[in-house]
Structure formats: structure tokens, C-alpha cells
Design an enzyme around this catalytic site. Structure first.
Site: not given
Length: 680
Positions: A338, A265, A366, A298
Site C-alpha cells: 500500500d 475495504e 500519504e 482496482r
């Protein structure tokens, strides 16, 4: 005396005062005297003794002996507990034993001859906190560690008090590490003034057995170090990191290590220099190795275009299996996408056999209603831990794989993305505290059931003040049992009104809160838009990940590829994750896909309505402040659930061309109105 009259009498004697929830599950006050004996003294052991004196619920005049002792039944920070003795091999182990004793006293669990060893060596919170005090995906106020302004790096007595309360809460559930900043890290995290504040935080956390970790930006050598490159194989870059690590450990001798988000990202990483993830991770691992530090690297990586997004982490990391240093741990989200309301487990769990893989769970909601929706996450995590990888046949669960029972990795870890902020109740929603508690308890013991954790948390958080047996019986029947049932159903309820039957990532843009299955503006990369995932057309709905589709099914160990690939054997909870299914396809339950989709959305809304009715009867048993706060949030959750149902069914009905079943409540909104919500 009738039960009703008895209840009213008890209520008159009960003084339930308003409170803000800041005490979390740590609200016990001693009901008797206890003598604590310990031959050695230390800040940690002193805290253990203090906790016993402060929260003792046993017989008046009790005696407890604390002792550091080697025992073959105990590993790591485990402990052994009897009625009058707690012993462990480490000081944090003694402290954990004390919290377990007090928890059992308050919840009525048996105490004698209890031996517990942690499922993971390292049990961490990941804070996505920024240096300006904001929190990415944080819904409970600002950071408790960082703030902006001229006094940003001044440490106050209020800071230390808050950090102490934070450390105590974490230690009480066995959490022993914390990453203090966002994975989208600022290079300034490694500047001297920031590291000095990290030292101050570490000094407060240390007596509670908690180590600090930092998320670092891979390009820090060029951004703040004055170097022309951040190439992990460049000698000057290697030297810069070695010197920076030495600087950190001079300030914080028990520093835990680094968390790195790289080539993901837009974040920089070793691939920017033609290097691999292993090259980058190993360079940092070598710098940390002399001090006992680790690198958590990650696996959340995906390119803007190309293969099915849920395959990309597997395809990037499995070919590197065995090429990482033994103090590198690959950190993978529980699912391959995700943090969705429901996903199958990431195939990295069981896919890597020579490199340790650690779960990353998301405590902050989230994608699950944030600080508004009551969603107890333990059932989601229990489903994850119990999932079969089949890497060595039946019994190769994710719990056993990540805990080192199948492959004895050098390190075993688990992390949870924190939901903690500066709000008085820490988490923004009184019931969101249960997810912090549940993460700690499951990180300590990944075999615990959701029901046990919910039962503990309710008893500890909404403590019954009615001392006699009759009062406790009424409290259990009228409050604990219905509230526990509500909590245990809440995750499945959220899946129903958001994304049932394997639907995923159909949220509105950016904030990941409300529905937006239509959202696909021009110029936005496809894998950031809901239509990429639901693939709805006049033939059906769902993402084809079978062998004739993206072939994501083949990333799993046998027999899962065949199970997932076959429409008849694929679990219906993952149906639209792995298959593009015709609208009129008949499910096992007998309904067509379209009708069952309608029933699931409708059921989700009705279940939230039941939650409201359950909680409306709880005003007699809890303080008014938390009662009204939860009541208001449940009303908002119900309104949101209706929006989710109407938006998704009306949008997908355009493709199915089928009517809603007669026993499904008709929409209360119009699709064109709902499609404008996110544009405001």
C-alpha cells in the site's frame, strides 16, 4: 570583479517578489515575437498558438508552423519537433509539442529534430475527492471540483478559471485524463445533478485534450436505481448500467469510462452476489464498449484474515487472467501492499499475460510525510519502472511490460493519485509540486531519469531572472545544483528515518503520518497493525515471506524467487520485507543488523539536517514567501525524523537487547512519551 562582488551586484539588480506558487512550472513570459502559422483552427490549436505567443523564449521574429500530419515515426499523441515546425497526428499532439518546445527553450535543451511518442496511451490523475469537497488522503485544501452547500452545483466563473489552470498544467506534462472523484465512491456521482456538473468540467478540460472519468459504486443500481439487487448477471442490472452509460455519453461524448474499487475495504462488489471480479468488470465494460469507454478495475483487494496480505491480489486476479474484456484494465498499486516508502514491485506486473495491468502511483504523500516532508518521488518511480519482472527473461522491465512493448495490450494506461487541492500553491508544499510534474513527465516517458526531471522542474519553477551568462552560471552553481542534490536524496532519506532495510507499514494508526510500531489494540484486525508486519521478537525482526514462510517469493518469475529467498542474495533494501532476520546477523557491509538499523535511522535524521542547511543558503535566490515556507517545513521534518528514529530504535531495542552504537546520536525522547503521541 570577484565572483562575490559580482553576485552582490546582480542581487541588487534583481527584484525577487513574494509569491504563492500558484503558477507552478508555467511562469515563462515571452522574450520576443513569434509568428505562428496553422491552416486549421480549433480550440486546441488556438491554445497551442496562444501558448507560443505567451511563452516564446526563442529568437525575436521566430516562425513556427503547426501541422496535423501522418508520419510513421509518430504514434498516438506523439509529435515531431524542429526549430520552426511542430507536427503531429492529433491536435493534443500539437499542443504537447508546443509545451515541449517551450520547455526546451527555458531549460536550454536542444530543439532540432525531436520525435516523442508517449509511453502510455492514457495518462490519468485519480482524484480522491468527495462530493462534500473533502479529499481522502488530501493534504492541500479542499476539492477544486466539488463543494458542499446550497450552491454546490452552481458553476461560477472562478470555477471555470481554476479548472482551466488545472487543465493547462496537466496538458503541459502530457496528462490526458482525470478521475474526478474518490475510489470510495458515492452512488450520487451518477445522479443527474452531479453528471451535469461533470459535463461543465468536461467542457473546460476538452480543449486541453483531457477526458473525464468517474469512480463508481458497484451497488449503484440498488442504491439509486430502485433495483432489488446489483448482481452483475441480473438482466435488470445490466439494463440499468446500459441506460446510465447512454445518459452519460449524451452529456459528455468524450467520457473516458469508470474506475471501480470493488470488494475491498468494505466496498460492495460482484463477490457479494457469488460472482467474480471478471463478471463485474465485464458487465460494465460491455456497457461502455459501444462508446469507446474503458473500465479500470482496482486490484487492491484483501480479506480481513487468511494469507499474507501482499499475496492476496495476485491470488485473486491471476486465475482470472484472460477472462476480462479487452477494455478492462487491472489497476495495481506499484507495490503489493500500500504505497509504502519502499516496496518490491507487485507480482501482478508480469504475472498477468492476457489482461492489461496499469500502474497506480501515489503522488499525494500519504505515507511519506504528507504536506510537511520534502520527498521527491521520481526516484521511487524510476526504481519501479526499471524493476525486472523476468517474465520473458532479462530486459522485461515494468516500463516495457506496462507500456505494451512485451505484450501488445489493447490499452496502455498509468494513473497517479493526485496531490492537488484548493491551496494557493495547489499541493500544500512548494516541493510537492515537483511530484505532480514528475508523474506527468514519467507517464509521458517512463524512461526519463529522476535527475533530468528535477533539473527541469527547478529551472521552470524557480526561474532565473539574471539574463547574462555570469548570472546563469552563479544561479546554476549556487541554487540549481544543491537543490537538485537535495531532491534526489530526499526519498532515500525518508526511507532511512522511517523504515529502512525493508521495514514497512509501521505507522501510527489511521493517519499514516508518525511512527507506531507498537500499535496493536485489542479487536483490531491484525493486518492493520504494525506488529503484523515487523514481527519483532527477541530472535530478530522482519516478515518471513520465504518458501518456508508465507512463500510470497514464489509469486515472481525466475530467478527472483531464489534471489529473494536466500538471505545472502536478497537485496538489503528488501531484507526485512522477505526475511525474519536475527539481530546479530552480519550484513554485506560488515555491520550487524541491529547496528545497521541504528545507522540508517541516524543517517536519515542527519540528512534532513543537511537539507535544512542547504535551504538556509537559498534565501538570496528565491522569493521570500516560498523560502520561509520551505524553511519552516524542513524544521518540522527534522523534528519528525528525530521522533521516527527515537520511537523505532527505542521500541525495537526492547527486543534486540543491544546498545546503540557509540557513533549514533542518543535519543532525545523517551519511549513512553512517544507512545502517547497518537492517543492525544
Amino acid at each position: 570583479m570577484t565572483r562575490t562582488l559580482l553576485l552582490l551586484t546582480l542581487l541588487l539588480c534583481l527584484n525577487i517578489t513574494a509569491e504563492d506558487g500558484h503558477q507552478l512550472w508555467l511562469r515563462a513570459q515571452n522574450t520576443g515575437q513569434v509568428t505562428v502559422k496553422c491552416k486549421t483552427g480549433s480550440p486546441t490549436l488556438d491554445i497551442a498558438a496562444q501558448e507560443l505567443h505567451q511563452g516564446w523564449q526563442g529568437k525575436d521574429g521566430g516562425h513556427i508552423k503547426l501541422k496535423i500530419k501522418q508520419d510513421k515515426r509518430i504514434t498516438g499523441d506523439g509529435f515531431r519537433l524542429t526549430r520552426n515546425r511542430i507536427y503531429a497526428q492529433t491536435e493534443p499532439g500539437i499542443l504537447y509539442g508546443v509545451y515541449e518546445l517551450l520547455r526546451r527553450q527555458q531549460t536550454g535543451a536542444p530543439i532540432d529534430r525531436v520525435t516523442q511518442n508517449p509511453s502510455y496511451d492514457l495518462r490519468l490523475l485519480n482524484h480522491w475527492d468527495n462530493l462534500d469537497g473533502s479529499i481522502e488522503r488530501g493534504y492541500a485544501g479542499s476539492s477544486i471540483f466539488w463543494r458542499k452547500g446550497k450552491d454546490a452545483f452552481t458553476v461560477t466563473a472562478q470555477d471555470r478559471n481554476l479548472w482551466t489552470e488545472y487543465a493547462r498544467a496537466n496538458a503541459s506534462v502530457g496528462i490526458n485524463g482525470t478521475v474526478l472523484n474518490n475510489v470510495n465512491a458515492s452512488p450520487q456521482m451518477l445522479s443527474p445533478k452531479v453528471l451535469k456538473r461533470v459535463q461543465e468540467i468536461a467542457d473546460v478540460l476538452r480543449p486541453y485534450g483531457i477526458k473525464p472519468y468517474l469512480a463508481v459504486k458497484f451497488s449503484s443500481p440498488s442504491l439509486i436505481g430502485g433495483l432489488k439487487t446489483s448482481d452483475p448477471l441480473d438482466p435488470d442490472v445490466i439494463r440499468w448500467w446500459q441506460e446510465k452509460v447512454s445518459e452519460i455519453y449524451a452529456l459528455i461524448p468524450d467520457f473516458g469510462g469508470f474506475l471501480v474499487k470493488a470488494n475491498s475495504e468494505g466496498q460492495p462488489g460482484p463477490q457479494d452476489f457469488g460472482r467474480t471480479h471478471a463478471d463485474g468488470a465485464n458487465m460494465l465494460a460491455d456497457a461502455l464498449k459501444p462508446y469507446g469507454g474503458i473500465v479500470m478495475w482496482r486490484a487492491f483487494v484483501y480479506k480481513p484474515s487468511g494469507d499474507d496480505r501482499v499475496k492476496q491480489a495476485y491470488n485473486e486476479f491471476v486465475p482470472l487472467d484472460g477472462k476480462f474484456r479487452d477494455n478492462v484494465i487491472i489497476q495495481s498499486k506499484n507495490g503489493p501492499l500500500d504505497f509504502q516508502p519502499r516496496e518490491p514491485f507487485s507480482p501482478l506486473f508480469g504475472g498477468m499475460k492476457e489482461t492489461a495491468v496499469m500502474p497506480e502511483l501515489q503522488i499525494t504523500q500519504e505515507y511519506l510525510g504528507q504536506n510537511v516532508h520534502l520527498v521527491f518521488l521520481a526516484p521511487m518511480w524510476e526504481e519501479f519502472f526499471n524493476s525486472e519482472t523476468y517474465m520473458e527473461g532479462p530486459g522485461s522491465t515494468i516500463a516495457r511490460y506496462t507500456g505494451g512493448d512485451i505484450i501488445p495490450f489493447q490499452h496502455t494506461l498509468i494513473a497517479g493519485v493526485s496531490n492537488i487541492g484548493s491551496d494557493p500553491n495547489w499541493c500544500g508544499h512548494p516541493f510537492a509540486q515537483a511530484n505532480w510534474y514528475a508523474f506527468g513527465r514519467m507517464a509521458w516517458n517512463n524512461a526519463l531519469s529522476s535527475e533530468q526531471i528535477a533539473d527541469e522542474w527547478i529551472k521552470l519553477t524557480f526561474k532565473n531572472s539574471w539574463g547574462n551568462d555570469a548570472g546563469k552560471e552563479i544561479f546554476n552553481e549556487k541554487f540549481i545544483l544543491p537543490v537538485k542534490e537535495m531532491m534526489l536524496k530526499s526519498r532515500e532519506t525518508a526511507v532511512n528515518y522511517m523504515m529502512p532495510l525493508g521495514l514497512h507499514h509501521i505507522f501510527a494508526a489511521n493517519h499514516h503520518y508518525g511512527p507506531g510500531p507498537w500499535w496493536a489494540p485489542a479487536g483490531v484486525r491484525k493486518d492493520w497493525t504494525p506488529p503484523y508486519y515487523h514481527q519483532a521478537d527477541d530472535k530478530g525482526i522482519g516478515f518471513d515471506r520465504t518458501r518456508t514462510g508465507s512463500d510470497a517469493v514464489s509469486l515472481y518469475h525466475k530467478p527472483l524467487p531464489s534471489v529473494f529467498n536466500d538471505l545472502k542474495t536478497c537485496p538489503e533494501k528488501y531484507l526485512l520485507w522477505f526475511h525474519h532476520v536475527p539481530w546479530d546477523y552480519k550484513l554485506h557491509i560488515g555491520n550487524t543488523l541491529w547496528n545497521e538499523l541504528c545507522y540508517r535511522y541516524d543517517r536519515g535524521v542527519k540528512e534532513v539536517d543537511k537539507f535544512q542547511k542547504t535551504w538556509n543558503n537559498m534565501g538570496l535566490y528565491v522569493d521570500s514567501e516560498r523560502f520561509y515556507q520551505v524553511q519552516g517545513k524542513l524544521r518540522e521534518q527534522y523534528d519528525n525524523a528525530r521522533i521516527w528514529k527515537d520511537a523505532c530504535l527505542l521500541y525495537f531495542q526492547q527486543f534486540s537487547g543491544m546498545p546503540l552504537p557509540d557513533n549514533v546520536e542518543p535519543p532525545v525522547y523517551r519511549l513512553n512519551e512517544l507512545m502517547q503521541i497518537d492517543k492525544k
